[in-house]
Motif scaffolding. Structure first.
Motif, PDB file in Angstrom:
ATOM      1  N   LEU A 280     -21.020 -35.910 -26.448  1.00 63.92           N
ATOM      2  CA  LEU A 280     -21.024 -35.829 -24.986  1.00 63.92           C
ATOM      3  C   LEU A 280     -21.167 -37.253 -24.482  1.00 63.92           C
ATOM      4  O   LEU A 280     -22.156 -37.923 -24.792  1.00 63.92           O
ATOM      5  CB  LEU A 280     -22.179 -34.956 -24.493  1.00 63.92           C
ATOM      6  N   ILE A 281     -20.178 -37.745 -23.752  1.00 63.63           N
ATOM      7  CA  ILE A 281     -20.179 -39.144 -23.324  1.00 63.63           C
ATOM      8  C   ILE A 281     -20.272 -39.238 -21.808  1.00 63.63           C
ATOM      9  O   ILE A 281     -19.914 -38.318 -21.076  1.00 63.63           O
ATOM     10  CB  ILE A 281     -18.946 -39.898 -23.848  1.00 63.63           C
ATOM     11  N   ILE A 299     -19.072 -37.288 -16.926  1.00 67.01           N
ATOM     12  CA  ILE A 299     -19.306 -37.025 -18.340  1.00 67.01           C
ATOM     13  C   ILE A 299     -18.075 -36.373 -18.965  1.00 67.01           C
ATOM     14  O   ILE A 299     -17.248 -35.781 -18.266  1.00 67.01           O
ATOM     15  CB  ILE A 299     -20.548 -36.138 -18.573  1.00 67.01           C
ATOM     16  N   GLY A 300     -17.954 -36.509 -20.296  1.00 66.21           N
ATOM     17  CA  GLY A 300     -16.838 -35.918 -21.008  1.00 66.21           C
ATOM     18  C   GLY A 300     -17.268 -35.464 -22.391  1.00 66.21           C
ATOM     19  O   GLY A 300     -18.308 -35.901 -22.914  1.00 66.21           O
ATOM     20  N   TYR A 301     -16.458 -34.615 -22.987  1.00 64.47           N
ATOM     21  CA  TYR A 301     -16.768 -34.074 -24.308  1.00 64.47           C
ATOM     22  C   TYR A 301     -15.608 -34.356 -25.255  1.00 64.47           C
ATOM     23  O   TYR A 301     -14.432 -34.188 -24.887  1.00 64.47           O
ATOM     24  CB  TYR A 301     -17.009 -32.565 -24.229  1.00 64.47           C
ATOM     25  N   LEU A 444     -14.608 -33.478 -18.525  1.00 64.65           N
ATOM     26  CA  LEU A 444     -13.482 -34.236 -19.058  1.00 64.65           C
ATOM     27  C   LEU A 444     -13.410 -34.015 -20.565  1.00 64.65           C
ATOM     28  O   LEU A 444     -14.446 -33.995 -21.245  1.00 64.65           O
ATOM     29  CB  LEU A 444     -13.658 -35.722 -18.748  1.00 64.65           C
ATOM     30  N   LEU A 445     -12.194 -33.864 -21.091  1.00 64.93           N
ATOM     31  CA  LEU A 445     -12.024 -33.537 -22.503  1.00 64.93           C
ATOM     32  C   LEU A 445     -11.169 -34.576 -23.206  1.00 64.93           C
ATOM     33  O   LEU A 445     -10.124 -34.990 -22.691  1.00 64.93           O
ATOM     34  CB  LEU A 445     -11.377 -32.160 -22.660  1.00 64.93           C
ATOM     35  N   ILE A 446     -11.629 -34.982 -24.384  1.00 63.59           N
ATOM     36  CA  ILE A 446     -10.856 -35.862 -25.255  1.00 63.59           C
ATOM     37  C   ILE A 446     -10.334 -34.990 -26.390  1.00 63.59           C
ATOM     38  O   ILE A 446     -11.115 -34.436 -27.171  1.00 63.59           O
ATOM     39  CB  ILE A 446     -11.717 -37.024 -25.793  1.00 63.59           C
ATOM     40  N   ARG A 447      -9.023 -34.837 -26.480  1.00 55.15           N
ATOM     41  CA  ARG A 447      -8.414 -33.907 -27.422  1.00 55.15           C
ATOM     42  C   ARG A 447      -7.864 -34.655 -28.636  1.00 55.15           C
ATOM     43  O   ARG A 447      -7.476 -35.818 -28.539  1.00 55.15           O
ATOM     44  CB  ARG A 447      -7.273 -33.135 -26.745  1.00 55.15           C
ATOM     45  N   THR A 448      -7.809 -33.953 -29.773  1.00 48.65           N
ATOM     46  CA  THR A 448      -7.246 -34.507 -31.003  1.00 48.65           C
ATOM     47  C   THR A 448      -6.410 -33.428 -31.672  1.00 48.65           C
ATOM     48  O   THR A 448      -6.851 -32.272 -31.761  1.00 48.65           O
ATOM     49  CB  THR A 448      -8.355 -34.966 -31.973  1.00 48.65           C
ATOM     50  N   PRO A 449      -5.200 -33.765 -32.143  1.00 44.69           N
ATOM     51  CA  PRO A 449      -4.373 -32.756 -32.824  1.00 44.69           C
ATOM     52  C   PRO A 449      -5.073 -32.185 -34.053  1.00 44.69           C
ATOM     53  O   PRO A 449      -5.887 -32.846 -34.691  1.00 44.69           O
ATOM     54  CB  PRO A 449      -3.119 -33.541 -33.224  1.00 44.69           C
TER      55      PRO A 449
END
Length: 460
Positions: A280-281, A299-301, A444-449
């Protein structure tokens, strides 16, 4: 013991509120912030000078409001009074020689209500003595407050020069009225708002890009990498900033949990850590342009590979919803005319009655990042703030609603702080505080394949 207390709270009626929290690629429902291009420097100067003239026109009525006949400001090059920056022309980069301003509440004999000099001879004092002799003010305000920056900008040496220059006969007319400097700097004329909203949208857009897979590669990117990307991005858009952006990993080992010290939240330089899946950033970020400054915390995850928004720990979504509720509490208690300490007391009583733990530390913003106006709490002062907390809340200004709520996250088996900061403006039409652009209601979301290999851990 805060964890069990908060869990009890979740299951006693407020859970309905919390379940509405969501995760999304954006920050707020229905909003897709975009960078707003600034006008040319020449056009910016025209805007700034127009706003300044609107503000100067308000000074005589402010003098009457506070029962002062005259207001005298004087400064030397590179030793400016704090109020100077709110009154200067756009093409002035500092005071020159001795720069002196005199404002009159009710000039007689057709005289002007304001005078300015840029002078390095005794002409300024000769003119001042002649004007004072004609106008006969009963009181002359000087900015000499020992605690309030916006009312204490007269340098000690310049005070000696003023007394010597105008003569001892006027010395007993000098008075201190701190609200003059505070209100002149705090007042945001209505025509500034459209550009402030564009600046806020730009800040949101930079945060949303920075907190995305475009910039963050989990396991490789660090918090400082993102900070410096935000700084460079801001500069590339011809904006600047009033403080170094910070990126905290709220779930990192060593980050102060709710039962520890929150001193790190006041640290202008967040520690550098690699950003990992499941983090969690948080960022504290602002942009500056057109004599205005914004202040935002979101904030984002960081999702594990192949995860979607449905996989964000529900406890984190509930924490965001809880801090949204705390924002509502503070905003609803910000009554014009109340002191910051009165607002702080009322808001804390309400949050405690609703079972919310956290801290409130709101401030005026706009002309400066931490601008003129009452302070509503500080991270280390949650009962009252001396001096600054005793100032009244003013209309027609901008405020940063800055705070955090604590929430027990079952998936992490710990209580985590959820910080937020959003700016509001006073709306004369609705007679209320309104968000300048909006507020964060979605993670907010940080996605990764999925092919990246790492998998989410099982729930603790």
């Amino acid at each position: 013991m805060r964890g069990p207390t908060l869990l009890t709270y979740l299951f006693t009626g407020v859970a309905v509120l919390l379940t509405a929290a969501r995760a999304h690629v954006g920050t707020a429902p229905g909003k897709t912030p975009r960078v707003q291009t600034l006008p040319s420097l020449r056009e910016q100067a025209e805007l700034l000078d127009g706003w300044t003239e609107e503000r100067k026109a308000l000074i005589p009525q402010l003098l009457r409001k506070y029962g002062v006949d005259a207001w005298l400001m004087s400064q030397r090059e590179y030793a400016e009074d704090t109020v100077f920056w709110a009154l200067k022309e756009a093409t002035q980069f500092s005071a020159r020689r001795r720069t002196t301003h005199l404002f009159l509440a009710d000039p007689v004999g057709g005289a002007s209500s304001s005078y300015s000099w840029i002078e390095n001879t005794n002409v300024v004092w000769e003119d001042l003595r002649r004007i004072l002799a004609t106008q006969k003010p009963r009181s002359i305000a000087l900015n000499t407050h020992p605690e309030i920056a916006f009312s204490g900008g007269l340098h000690a040496g310049e005070l000696d020069a003023v007394v010597q220059g105008v003569g001892e006969e006027w010395k007993d007319k000098f008075v201190l009225e701190p609200m003059l400097g505070v209100e002149v700097v705090a007042t945001m004329v209505k025509s500034r708002l459209p550009w402030y909203q564009k600046m806020m949208e730009t800040a949101w857009a930079i945060i949303e890009e920075g907190f995305s897979e475009k910039i963050i590669v989990p396991g490789k990117s660090t918090s400082w990498d993102v900070e410096w990307w935000m700084r460079e991005k801001t500069q590339s858009l011809n904006y600047t900033t009033w403080f170094q952006p910070s990126v905290f990993i709220l779930t990192a080992e060593g980050f102060p949990a709710a039962d520890g010290s929150s001193a790190a939240m006041d640290d202008p330089r967040a520690p550098d850590h690699p950003i990992q899946f499941g983090d969690l950033i948080h960022t504290d970020f602002g942009v500056s342009a057109l004599g205005l400054n914004t202040d935002t915390q979101h904030i984002g995850y960081v999702l594990y590979p192949g995860e979607s928004e449905a996989d964000v720990p529900k406890g984190m979504l509930e924490g965001l919803k809880k801090v949204n509720r705390l924002q509502d509490i503070v905003k609803s208690n910000m009554k014009i005319g109340m002191t910051g300490n009165e607002i702080l007391k009322a808001a804390r009583e309400q949050m405690q009655s609703e079972g919310i733990e956290g801290k409130i530390y709101c401030h005026a913003t706009g002309e400066w990042g931490h601008s003129a106006g009452s302070v509503i709490g500080m991270t280390n002062l949650q009962d009252k703030v001396p001096v600054l907390g005793d100032l009244p809340l003013l209309k027609n200004t901008y405020y940063s609603i800055e705070l955090f709520a604590e929430h027990f996250v079952p998936e992490r088996n710990r209580t985590i702080v959820f910080p937020q900061e959003e700016d509001v403006y006073w709306d004369e039409d609705t007679n209320s505080w309104e968000w300048v652009y909006g507020r964060q209601e979605e993670m907010l979301l940080i996605r990764t394949p999925a092919e990246s290999g790492s998998t989410a851990p099982t729930e603790l």
